[in-house]
Scaffold this motif. Structure first.
Motif, short mmCIF file in Angstrom:
data_model
loop_
_atom_site.label_atom_id
_atom_site.label_comp_id
_atom_site.label_asym_id
_atom_site.label_seq_id
_atom_site.Cartn_x
_atom_site.Cartn_y
_atom_site.Cartn_z
N SER A 6 -9.32 6.69 3.44
CA SER A 6 -8.03 7.25 3.03
C SER A 6 -6.86 6.48 3.63
O SER A 6 -5.77 6.44 3.06
CB SER A 6 -7.93 8.73 3.43
OG SER A 6 -8.03 8.87 4.85
N SER A 7 -7.08 5.85 4.78
CA SER A 7 -6.01 5.10 5.42
C SER A 7 -5.56 3.91 4.58
O SER A 7 -4.45 3.39 4.77
CB SER A 7 -6.48 4.59 6.79
OG SER A 7 -7.59 3.72 6.66
N LEU A 8 -6.39 3.48 3.64
CA LEU A 8 -6.07 2.33 2.79
C LEU A 8 -5.81 2.73 1.35
O LEU A 8 -5.90 1.91 0.44
CB LEU A 8 -7.21 1.30 2.86
CG LEU A 8 -7.48 0.74 4.27
CD1 LEU A 8 -8.66 -0.20 4.24
CD2 LEU A 8 -6.24 0.05 4.81
N ARG A 9 -5.50 4.01 1.16
CA ARG A 9 -5.19 4.50 -0.18
C ARG A 9 -3.85 5.22 -0.19
O ARG A 9 -3.77 6.44 -0.32
CB ARG A 9 -6.32 5.41 -0.69
CG ARG A 9 -7.59 4.64 -1.05
CD ARG A 9 -8.58 5.49 -1.79
NE ARG A 9 -9.36 6.34 -0.88
CZ ARG A 9 -10.22 7.27 -1.27
NH1 ARG A 9 -10.42 7.48 -2.56
NH2 ARG A 9 -10.88 7.98 -0.39
N GLU A 10 -2.80 4.47 0.00
CA GLU A 10 -1.41 4.91 -0.16
C GLU A 10 -0.92 5.90 0.89
O GLU A 10 0.18 6.46 0.77
CB GLU A 10 -1.19 5.49 -1.56
CG GLU A 10 0.23 5.33 -2.06
CD GLU A 10 0.41 5.71 -3.51
OE1 GLU A 10 1.56 5.96 -3.90
OE2 GLU A 10 -0.58 5.74 -4.26
N THR A 11 -1.69 6.12 1.93
CA THR A 11 -1.26 7.08 2.95
C THR A 11 -0.37 6.44 4.02
O THR A 11 0.18 7.15 4.87
CB THR A 11 -2.48 7.70 3.65
OG1 THR A 11 -3.27 6.65 4.23
CG2 THR A 11 -3.33 8.48 2.65
N ALA A 12 -0.27 5.12 3.99
CA ALA A 12 0.53 4.37 4.98
C ALA A 12 0.01 4.56 6.39
O ALA A 12 0.76 4.53 7.36
CB ALA A 12 2.01 4.79 4.90
N GLY A 45 -2.86 2.71 7.39
CA GLY A 45 -3.73 1.57 7.67
C GLY A 45 -3.12 0.29 7.14
O GLY A 45 -2.01 0.28 6.58
N GLY A 46 -3.84 -0.82 7.32
CA GLY A 46 -3.37 -2.09 6.80
C GLY A 46 -2.03 -2.50 7.39
O GLY A 46 -1.76 -2.29 8.57
N LEU A 47 -1.18 -3.08 6.56
CA LEU A 47 0.14 -3.55 7.02
C LEU A 47 1.02 -2.40 7.51
O LEU A 47 1.86 -2.59 8.39
CB LEU A 47 0.84 -4.30 5.90
CG LEU A 47 0.18 -5.61 5.44
CD1 LEU A 47 0.95 -6.21 4.29
CD2 LEU A 47 0.09 -6.60 6.60
#
Length: 296
Positions: A267-273, A275-277
């Motif tokens: 979920s952290s990499l699905r538009e929740t802001a 994870g990732g950048l």
């Protein structure tokens, strides 16, 4: 009536009738909506006109997003494109990149855009099509018709996988937009329906697993720049298909794989802001600057 459950269905039916996918889809949509083909075509033409206008708005030098995080990217890229050699990518591609940035910037500044298929990926299809129209002299009717092919492929993606970053990551947004644009580009170059499918498959496979990690939860960083990457993939995928390079993995299987990969993303990499950048120190600092500290 078409079911829009597989791209192979569209390819098979268009091939059997010896017509373009766009012609097949226009007739099907008109029948399904109980409208004339002229009425349905006019609505799509209106969408293309919105694309042209959103490019103009997005190329303004002083355009800024509501958050203040982004703005002016389209203007800067366009100025770069107008140099003598057009930059490393050449004048045409550099200007196409500028248009993709412009439309995405128009969206970030709350301007009017066409979600193609989403707001986050809104610059890819216009960047491709408006460039062919304004810089290559392609006929407007042909371009508008190609949008029916893009839309039909998008409908299949929506039914078979996903178009939402919150559900499938950015592969479902910019990936799908690039695939739709690649199919439209192939048709505009008089490619066959099966080549449209190959271009779509190549574009999908080229962005498989792309995550959705908007900084501060806003559709700006890195979303705006990913529209340029998607545009480049659309052009390269179309050219490969037109050169006779097949996808090897059938397009519908690519969509099934994209759905599986999207579901596997945390979920952290699905538009929740989360994870990732978005989770980098700078990403968090930008979030705090806009919304204040303590916002998750």
């Amino acid at each position: 009536m078409l079911k829009y459950e597989t791209i192979s269905e569209l390819v098979s039916e268009a091939t059997k009738r010896n017509i373009k996918i766009s012609e097949l889809v226009l007739a099907d949509q008109a029948a399904g909506m109980d409208k004339t083909e002229i009425e349905v075509y006019k609505k799509m033409k209106d969408s293309f006109r919105v694309m042209i206008e959103s490019v103009k708005v997005g190329l303004q030098k002083d355009l800024r997003s509501t958050s203040g995080l982004t703005g002016g990217e389209g203007y800067l890229m366009n100025a770069y494109a107008e140099k003598d050699d057009g930059g490393l990518s050449g004048n045409f591609m550099s200007k196409a990149m500028a248009r993709a940035l412009a439309v995405a910037g128009c969206n970030a500044s709350m301007g009017k855009i066409v979600a193609a298929p989403t707001a986050g990926s809104c610059g890819i299809l216009p960047g491709c099509l408006v460039s062919l129209y304004e810089d290559k002299g392609y006929n407007e009717k042909d371009i508008v018709m190609s949008m029916f092919t893009a839309a039909a492929f998008g409908m299949v993606v929506a039914n078979r996988a996903s178009l939402a970053g919150a559900e499938g990551g950015c592969q479902a947004e910019c990936g799908s937009a690039a695939a739709m644009a690649a199919a439209a580009l192939v048709e505009l170059r008089n490619g066959s329906p099966s080549q449209c499918a190959d271009a779509c498959a190549i574009a999908i496979s080229s962005q498989m697993g792309l995550v959705c990690d908007p900084v501060a939860g806003l559709v700006e960083i890195p979303c705006i720049k990913r529209n340029v990457s998607g545009l480049a993939i659309a052009f390269s995928s179309a050219d490969m298909a037109l050169a006779g390079i097949g996808a090897k993995i059938p397009v519908d299987e690519c969509l099934d794989a994209m759905k599986e990969v999207g579901e596997a993303l945390p979920s952290s990499l699905r538009e929740t802001a989360r994870g990732g950048l978005a989770a980098t120190p700078t990403g968090k600092a930008l979030r705090d600057k806009i919304f204040g500290k303590g916002i998750i």
